[in-house]
Design a protein around this motif. Structure first.
Motif, PDB file in Angstrom:
ATOM      1  N   ALA A 197      -5.413  34.350  22.391  1.00 20.39           N
ATOM      2  CA  ALA A 197      -6.050  33.387  21.490  1.00 20.39           C
ATOM      3  C   ALA A 197      -5.605  33.591  20.051  1.00 20.39           C
ATOM      4  O   ALA A 197      -5.399  32.620  19.305  1.00 20.39           O
ATOM      5  N   TRP A 198      -5.445  34.831  19.649  1.00 17.59           N
ATOM      6  CA  TRP A 198      -5.096  35.147  18.257  1.00 17.59           C
ATOM      7  C   TRP A 198      -3.594  35.130  18.003  1.00 17.59           C
ATOM      8  O   TRP A 198      -3.153  35.085  16.856  1.00 17.59           O
ATOM      9  N   ASP A 250      -6.449  38.428  10.623  1.00 19.43           N
ATOM     10  CA  ASP A 250      -6.760  38.752   9.220  1.00 19.43           C
ATOM     11  C   ASP A 250      -6.981  40.239   8.985  1.00 19.43           C
ATOM     12  O   ASP A 250      -7.234  40.675   7.863  1.00 19.43           O
ATOM     13  N   GLY A 251      -6.881  41.039  10.051  1.00 19.69           N
ATOM     14  CA  GLY A 251      -7.022  42.485   9.923  1.00 19.69           C
ATOM     15  C   GLY A 251      -8.441  42.980   9.763  1.00 19.69           C
ATOM     16  O   GLY A 251      -8.669  44.189   9.621  1.00 19.69           O
ATOM     17  N   ARG A 252      -9.415  42.081   9.805  1.00 22.94           N
ATOM     18  CA  ARG A 252     -10.815  42.481   9.584  1.00 22.94           C
ATOM     19  C   ARG A 252     -11.454  43.104  10.824  1.00 22.94           C
ATOM     20  O   ARG A 252     -12.297  43.987  10.710  1.00 22.94           O
ATOM     21  N   THR A 253     -11.076  42.630  12.000  1.00 26.89           N
ATOM     22  CA  THR A 253     -11.727  43.063  13.238  1.00 26.89           C
ATOM     23  C   THR A 253     -10.779  43.864  14.112  1.00 26.89           C
ATOM     24  O   THR A 253      -9.660  43.425  14.393  1.00 26.89           O
ATOM     25  N   GLY A 254     -11.231  45.025  14.527  1.00 23.97           N
ATOM     26  CA  GLY A 254     -10.476  45.821  15.477  1.00 23.97           C
ATOM     27  C   GLY A 254     -11.104  45.701  16.851  1.00 23.97           C
ATOM     28  O   GLY A 254     -12.333  45.659  16.978  1.00 23.97           O
ATOM     29  N   VAL A 255     -10.293  45.617  17.887  1.00 23.15           N
ATOM     30  CA  VAL A 255     -10.775  45.427  19.249  1.00 23.15           C
ATOM     31  C   VAL A 255     -10.422  46.637  20.099  1.00 23.15           C
ATOM     32  O   VAL A 255      -9.254  47.037  20.175  1.00 23.15           O
ATOM     33  N   VAL A 256     -11.443  47.197  20.733  1.00 22.49           N
ATOM     34  CA  VAL A 256     -11.277  48.324  21.644  1.00 22.49           C
ATOM     35  C   VAL A 256     -11.810  47.903  23.004  1.00 22.49           C
ATOM     36  O   VAL A 256     -12.978  47.525  23.119  1.00 22.49           O
ATOM     37  N   GLU A 257     -10.984  47.919  24.023  1.00 18.70           N
ATOM     38  CA  GLU A 257     -11.450  47.622  25.380  1.00 18.70           C
ATOM     39  C   GLU A 257     -11.648  48.946  26.102  1.00 18.70           C
ATOM     40  O   GLU A 257     -10.687  49.688  26.329  1.00 18.70           O
ATOM     41  N   LEU A 258     -12.879  49.236  26.459  1.00 20.33           N
ATOM     42  CA  LEU A 258     -13.204  50.530  27.060  1.00 20.33           C
ATOM     43  C   LEU A 258     -12.360  50.821  28.292  1.00 20.33           C
ATOM     44  O   LEU A 258     -11.926  51.953  28.509  1.00 20.33           O
ATOM     45  N   ALA A 302      -7.271  52.235  10.732  1.00 20.04           N
ATOM     46  CA  ALA A 302      -6.501  51.050  10.359  1.00 20.04           C
ATOM     47  C   ALA A 302      -7.187  50.237   9.268  1.00 20.04           C
ATOM     48  O   ALA A 302      -6.622  49.257   8.780  1.00 20.04           O
ATOM     49  N   GLY A 303      -8.424  50.612   8.910  1.00 26.21           N
ATOM     50  CA  GLY A 303      -9.099  49.967   7.798  1.00 26.21           C
ATOM     51  C   GLY A 303      -9.866  48.703   8.128  1.00 26.21           C
ATOM     52  O   GLY A 303     -10.182  47.916   7.224  1.00 26.21           O
ATOM     53  N   VAL A 304     -10.193  48.491   9.401  1.00 22.87           N
ATOM     54  CA  VAL A 304     -10.930  47.286   9.780  1.00 22.87           C
ATOM     55  C   VAL A 304     -12.344  47.313   9.203  1.00 22.87           C
ATOM     56  O   VAL A 304     -12.880  48.373   8.854  1.00 22.87           O
TER      57      VAL A 304
END
Length: 379
Positions: free
Chosen positions: A58-59, A85-93, A127-129
């Protein structure tokens, strides 16, 4: 003939096709029946396995990778991502601590841990999210999220001040939570947890008793883990003032939300709705004439916060109110219950009595054929 607008938003068919592959097969069927149709493919997920892939698509971003450990401590490389936009970091367990990654070893229900996911989250914070989205599901452990905290630098101590071992077993000995070494940004960012269940942390419907057996736990192990999670919940409430025993969704992924809600102020969210918003599904439904979704098994759980349920609710709320059709490996939910949930119709891809291996091989063709037949019914 006016152009038919079709939205294709399936979940994956686990063990067979990814959500993107399912969407492609259905789109082929739509175009076979109505070549002029305008098809929007939005692969979906319910917050568990596959959510990272759905968001990457999607992104339009590329995943990063990091060295970490799997649920039983072996080296593993896991993916993570940031929003454009670098604001959100995604971690999939499931990337680090997922059950499939330890299927080659004997089950270790008492010792499996989410520490590896915590190490991935540490990299994401570096990463600064500004916020971290943790996609829960497919966990190999029942550790109440303690491993994620230790991966972020916390220490779980017994009454002698000794660190307890990883895994749910160690929760039975925890006497104190030392957060001095916690990642400095861990409490500065917003944490969002995508969950696909509403189970509480402990009790008959809790993490250990409901989900422990699929991770190799015996009845005795499940009872032990449930007691250990209860002790963990008591400690968390004593240390943070946040009760988690009966928190809806706290039983997800072996109880991960308990630790992250109590210590990091995390918010739980319905995974399917979260993904739907991220991929732009509400906007796509606004002028749709037909919606396809799908999953491996369409059953009672499908209409309780899973992808089909979320899509049906969004479709009902959209201006176009398009019919929603489910294509699934098997359809176990009676039609009246499907209608009640806003599903117009549900069809199995099985052409008749067939061996599972044969059906898996024929899944793409059957999806395409069924999609074409359904599309032909739409005027």
């Amino acid at each position: 003939m006016s152009s038919l607008r079709v939205v294709v938003a399936p979940d994956s068919f686990k063990g067979s096709l990814s959500a993107a592959e399912v969407a492609s097969c259905i789109a082929d069927g739509v175009h076979a029946a109505r070549p002029e149709a305008v098809v929007t493919c939005l692969p979906m997920a319910d917050g568990g396995e596959g959510t990272l892939d759905a968001l990457l698509a999607a992104w339009g971003v590329t995943a990063h990778t990091v060295d970490t450990v799997d649920a039983i401590g072996r080296p593993r490389r896991a993916r993570w991502a940031t929003s454009p936009d670098g604001r959100t970091g995604v971690v999939e367990l499931a990337e680090a601590s997922g059950l499939p990654h330890v299927s080659d070893a004997p089950p270790q229900p008492l010792h499996a841990s989410t520490r590896g996911t915590g190490e991935v989250a540490r990299t994401v914070l570096d990463a600064g999210v500004e916020e971290v989205l943790v996609c829960l599901g497919g966990s190999a452990s029942t550790d109440g999220g303690a491993g994620i905290l230790t991966g972020l630098g916390a220490r779980l101590l017994d009454d002698d001040g000794t660190e307890v071992p990883d895994g749910g077993e160690g929760l039975a000995w925890v006497d104190r939570l030392d957060l001095d070494g916690l990642h400095p940004r861990a409490r500065q960012v917003r944490w969002r947890l995508a969950v696909d269940v509403t189970n509480p942390l402990v009790g008959e419907h809790g993490a250990a008793h409901v989900f422990g057996h699929q991770k190799g736990a015996s009845d005795g192990d499940a009872a032990y883990l449930d007691d250990a999670l209860g002790r963990w919940a008591d400690l968390l409430e004593r240390e943070t003032g946040v009760p988690t025993r009966d928190l809806p969704g706290a039983g997800a992924a072996g109880g991960v939300p308990a630790a992250l809600v109590a210590v990091l102020g995390a918010e739980t969210e319905e995974g399917a709705q979260l993904v739907a918003e991220a991929v732009g599904l509400p906007e796509a439904l606004a002028d749709a004439g037909l919606v396809f979704t799908g999953e491996g098994s369409f059953d009672s759980q499908s209409v309780r916060g899973k992808v089909a349920d979320g899509i049906a609710r969004l479709a009902a709320a959209s201006p176009a109110k398009p019919p929603v059709v489910v294509l699934a490996g098997q359809v176990l939910l009676p039609a009246p219950l499907a209608w009640e949930a806003g599903i117009t119709a549900a069809f199995s891809i099985a052409p008749g009595p067939v061996e599972l291996d044969d059906l898996l091989h024929r899944t793409p063709a059957r999806l395409t054929d069924l999609a074409a037949q359904v599309t032909n019914l739409v005027v």
